[in-house]
Write a protein that holds these residues in place. Structure first.
Motif, PDB file in Angstrom:
ATOM      1  N   PHE A 203       0.835  -1.201   0.000  1.00 56.40           N
ATOM      2  CA  PHE A 203       0.000   0.000   0.000  1.00 56.40           C
ATOM      3  C   PHE A 203       0.871   1.254   0.000  1.00 56.40           C
ATOM      4  O   PHE A 203       2.001   1.261   0.498  1.00 56.40           O
ATOM      5  N   GLU A 204       0.336   2.326  -0.538  1.00 51.02           N
ATOM      6  CA  GLU A 204       1.056   3.590  -0.639  1.00 51.02           C
ATOM      7  C   GLU A 204       1.051   4.358   0.677  1.00 51.02           C
ATOM      8  O   GLU A 204       1.957   5.110   0.993  1.00 51.02           O
ATOM      9  N   GLY A 205       0.016   4.165   1.467  1.00 50.71           N
ATOM     10  CA  GLY A 205      -0.127   4.875   2.737  1.00 50.71           C
ATOM     11  C   GLY A 205      -1.529   4.674   3.261  1.00 50.71           C
ATOM     12  O   GLY A 205      -2.237   3.734   2.856  1.00 50.71           O
ATOM     13  N   GLY A 206      -1.942   5.536   4.163  1.00 56.80           N
ATOM     14  CA  GLY A 206      -3.280   5.399   4.723  1.00 56.80           C
ATOM     15  C   GLY A 206      -3.612   6.579   5.610  1.00 56.80           C
ATOM     16  O   GLY A 206      -2.801   7.478   5.839  1.00 56.80           O
ATOM     17  N   LEU A 207      -4.840   6.562   6.101  1.00 59.01           N
ATOM     18  CA  LEU A 207      -5.271   7.601   7.028  1.00 59.01           C
ATOM     19  C   LEU A 207      -6.298   7.020   7.984  1.00 59.01           C
ATOM     20  O   LEU A 207      -6.913   5.983   7.719  1.00 59.01           O
ATOM     21  N   ALA A 208      -6.472   7.687   9.118  1.00 55.67           N
ATOM     22  CA  ALA A 208      -7.476   7.293  10.097  1.00 55.67           C
ATOM     23  C   ALA A 208      -8.663   8.230   9.979  1.00 55.67           C
ATOM     24  O   ALA A 208      -8.491   9.446   9.830  1.00 55.67           O
ATOM     25  N   GLN A 216     -14.000   4.205  14.410  1.00 51.68           N
ATOM     26  CA  GLN A 216     -12.750   4.737  13.875  1.00 51.68           C
ATOM     27  C   GLN A 216     -12.135   3.705  12.949  1.00 51.68           C
ATOM     28  O   GLN A 216     -11.992   2.540  13.320  1.00 51.68           O
ATOM     29  N   TYR A 217     -11.773   4.144  11.748  1.00 50.28           N
ATOM     30  CA  TYR A 217     -11.268   3.218  10.736  1.00 50.28           C
ATOM     31  C   TYR A 217      -9.918   3.673  10.211  1.00 50.28           C
ATOM     32  O   TYR A 217      -9.600   4.878  10.182  1.00 50.28           O
ATOM     33  N   GLY A 218      -9.122   2.708   9.791  1.00 48.08           N
ATOM     34  CA  GLY A 218      -7.926   2.975   9.018  1.00 48.08           C
ATOM     35  C   GLY A 218      -8.214   2.659   7.562  1.00 48.08           C
ATOM     36  O   GLY A 218      -8.727   1.579   7.253  1.00 48.08           O
ATOM     37  N   VAL A 219      -7.915   3.585   6.663  1.00 49.97           N
ATOM     38  CA  VAL A 219      -8.155   3.393   5.226  1.00 49.97           C
ATOM     39  C   VAL A 219      -6.801   3.310   4.540  1.00 49.97           C
ATOM     40  O   VAL A 219      -5.962   4.215   4.670  1.00 49.97           O
ATOM     41  N   LEU A 220      -6.563   2.205   3.822  1.00 51.14           N
ATOM     42  CA  LEU A 220      -5.272   1.948   3.176  1.00 51.14           C
ATOM     43  C   LEU A 220      -5.386   2.176   1.674  1.00 51.14           C
ATOM     44  O   LEU A 220      -6.318   1.691   1.017  1.00 51.14           O
ATOM     45  N   PHE A 221      -4.402   2.886   1.120  1.00 48.72           N
ATOM     46  CA  PHE A 221      -4.424   3.260  -0.292  1.00 48.72           C
ATOM     47  C   PHE A 221      -3.614   2.256  -1.117  1.00 48.72           C
ATOM     48  O   PHE A 221      -2.422   2.058  -0.869  1.00 48.72           O
ATOM     49  N   PRO A 222      -4.224   1.638  -2.098  1.00 46.99           N
ATOM     50  CA  PRO A 222      -3.534   0.612  -2.900  1.00 46.99           C
ATOM     51  C   PRO A 222      -2.477   1.223  -3.816  1.00 46.99           C
ATOM     52  O   PRO A 222      -2.588   2.358  -4.270  1.00 46.99           O
ATOM     53  N   VAL A 234      -8.629  -0.795   1.293  1.00 45.66           N
ATOM     54  CA  VAL A 234      -8.931  -1.568   2.498  1.00 45.66           C
ATOM     55  C   VAL A 234      -9.319  -0.624   3.629  1.00 45.66           C
ATOM     56  O   VAL A 234      -8.641   0.376   3.872  1.00 45.66           O
ATOM     57  N   ARG A 235     -10.411  -0.965   4.296  1.00 47.42           N
ATOM     58  CA  ARG A 235     -10.809  -0.222   5.493  1.00 47.42           C
ATOM     59  C   ARG A 235     -10.802  -1.179   6.674  1.00 47.42           C
ATOM     60  O   ARG A 235     -11.456  -2.214   6.640  1.00 47.42           O
ATOM     61  N   VAL A 236     -10.058  -0.821   7.726  1.00 48.77           N
ATOM     62  CA  VAL A 236      -9.916  -1.677   8.909  1.00 48.77           C
ATOM     63  C   VAL A 236     -10.565  -0.980  10.099  1.00 48.77           C
ATOM     64  O   VAL A 236     -10.312   0.201  10.364  1.00 48.77           O
ATOM     65  N   ASP A 237     -11.405  -1.709  10.808  1.00 49.28           N
ATOM     66  CA  ASP A 237     -12.008  -1.190  12.035  1.00 49.28           C
ATOM     67  C   ASP A 237     -10.946  -1.204  13.132  1.00 49.28           C
ATOM     68  O   ASP A 237     -10.577  -2.252  13.650  1.00 49.28           O
ATOM     69  N   LEU A 238     -10.454  -0.035  13.500  1.00 47.31           N
ATOM     70  CA  LEU A 238      -9.324   0.051  14.427  1.00 47.31           C
ATOM     71  C   LEU A 238      -9.704  -0.366  15.841  1.00 47.31           C
ATOM     72  O   LEU A 238      -8.870  -0.860  16.602  1.00 47.31           O
ATOM     73  N   TYR A 239     -10.957  -0.177  16.215  1.00 50.78           N
ATOM     74  CA  TYR A 239     -11.391  -0.570  17.554  1.00 50.78           C
ATOM     75  C   TYR A 239     -11.419  -2.090  17.714  1.00 50.78           C
ATOM     76  O   TYR A 239     -11.264  -2.612  18.808  1.00 50.78           O
ATOM     77  N   GLN A 240     -11.652  -2.802  16.607  1.00 54.13           N
ATOM     78  CA  GLN A 240     -11.785  -4.258  16.669  1.00 54.13           C
ATOM     79  C   GLN A 240     -10.458  -4.986  16.530  1.00 54.13           C
ATOM     80  O   GLN A 240     -10.418  -6.211  16.578  1.00 54.13           O
ATOM     81  N   MET A 241      -9.375  -4.250  16.394  1.00 52.16           N
ATOM     82  CA  MET A 241      -8.090  -4.904  16.175  1.00 52.16           C
ATOM     83  C   MET A 241      -7.543  -5.587  17.419  1.00 52.16           C
ATOM     84  O   MET A 241      -6.541  -6.295  17.358  1.00 52.16           O
TER      85      MET A 241
END
Length: 268
Positions: A203-208, A216-222, A234-241
């Protein structure tokens, strides 16, 4: 005996909560000569815990009340906490799950040979403090080409063990670990994204991002996964990690076609 106990308790509560505010105390005369200064100014934003510098004179005591919500500001009394010329900083932080709006009310009291006890003007200052020394603060590492697709959460704060701590503060230490050093058992959580889809690395990077419903989610840039360029966000649920295996099991895959094709993979 019980009745007497209740009376004493009531008197103690009255004594604690019914003290006269310094600003309203007629026994302490206001003096325009006693100037109270503070820094940072009203409305200052801080991404971390903040030390507010206050000064009135070399002999003055600066009484203060720190409140969580702006509408609940309390005027200091002579029983309030205070700072002096020799310790001129008031620490302002935001406890975990508290709102970031912090209300600080300050007033200085000094002694004049002519007037006796004197007081300054009272100020209520609003600060916006995003974080503080607290648990549950995390950093995140976005998987690049050489990281095998692991999206990693690492703890920035670790509750110290086997040693007393100051109230409200946490230490980045664990005295049951070898030499008191990490990595600790709960410090790292990792989600292996290629186990969901083999394309998901590089991935190139991401943001919260925060959502209106409190998630709250982390979004990853392909970008490029070592084999090809890919367009899967990709969107990851940060609370569920906290439970990486459940996070992976609950993923869903969505495709959107509107003059182009975009793939979104969500991991909970």
């Amino acid at each position: 005996l019980m009745s007497l106990y209740n009376i004493i308790l009531l008197l103690l509560l009255i004594n604690k909560y019914c003290k006269t505010a310094i600003v309203d105390d007629n026994k302490i005369q206001y003096s325009s000569e006693l100037k109270l200064i503070y820094d940072p100014p009203y409305g200052h934003f801080s991404p971390a815990a903040l030390g507010v510098y206050v000064y009135a004179s070399a002999t003055a005591k600066i009484y203060y009340e720190l409140n969580t919500l702006t509408e609940n500001s309390i005027s200091p009394t002579l029983d309030s906490n205070y700072t002096t010329f020799y310790s001129p900083y008031i620490m302002i932080n935001t406890p975990y799950l508290y709102p970031r709006n912090r209300s600080l009310t300050i007033i200085a009291v000094d002694f004049s040979e002519v007037l006796g006890k004197i007081k300054s003007e009272q100020y209520t200052i609003i600060y916006y403090v995003e974080a503080a020394a607290r648990p549950y603060s995390y950093g995140f590492l976005v998987p690049g080409i050489e990281t095998s697709g692991y999206f990693i959460r690492y703890g920035l704060e670790q509750v110290a063990t086997a040693r007393a701590q100051a109230s409200g503060f946490q230490e980045y230490a664990d005295f049951f670990a070898e030499l008191g050093l990490g990595t600790y058992s709960t410090q790292i959580q990792a989600v292996h994204l290629p186990s969901i889809d083999s394309d998901l690395t590089g991935f190139e990077g991401g943001l919260a991002v925060n959502t209106s419903n409190g998630n709250q989610y982390g979004v990853l840039f392909p970008y490029h996964n070592g084999k090809k360029y890919f367009g899967k966000v990709v969107r990851v649920d940060l609370y569920q990690m906290a439970n990486a295996s459940n996070c992976i099991k609950s993923f869903k895959f969505e495709s959107y076609i509107n003059n182009y094709t975009t793939n979104i993979t969500e991991s909970h």
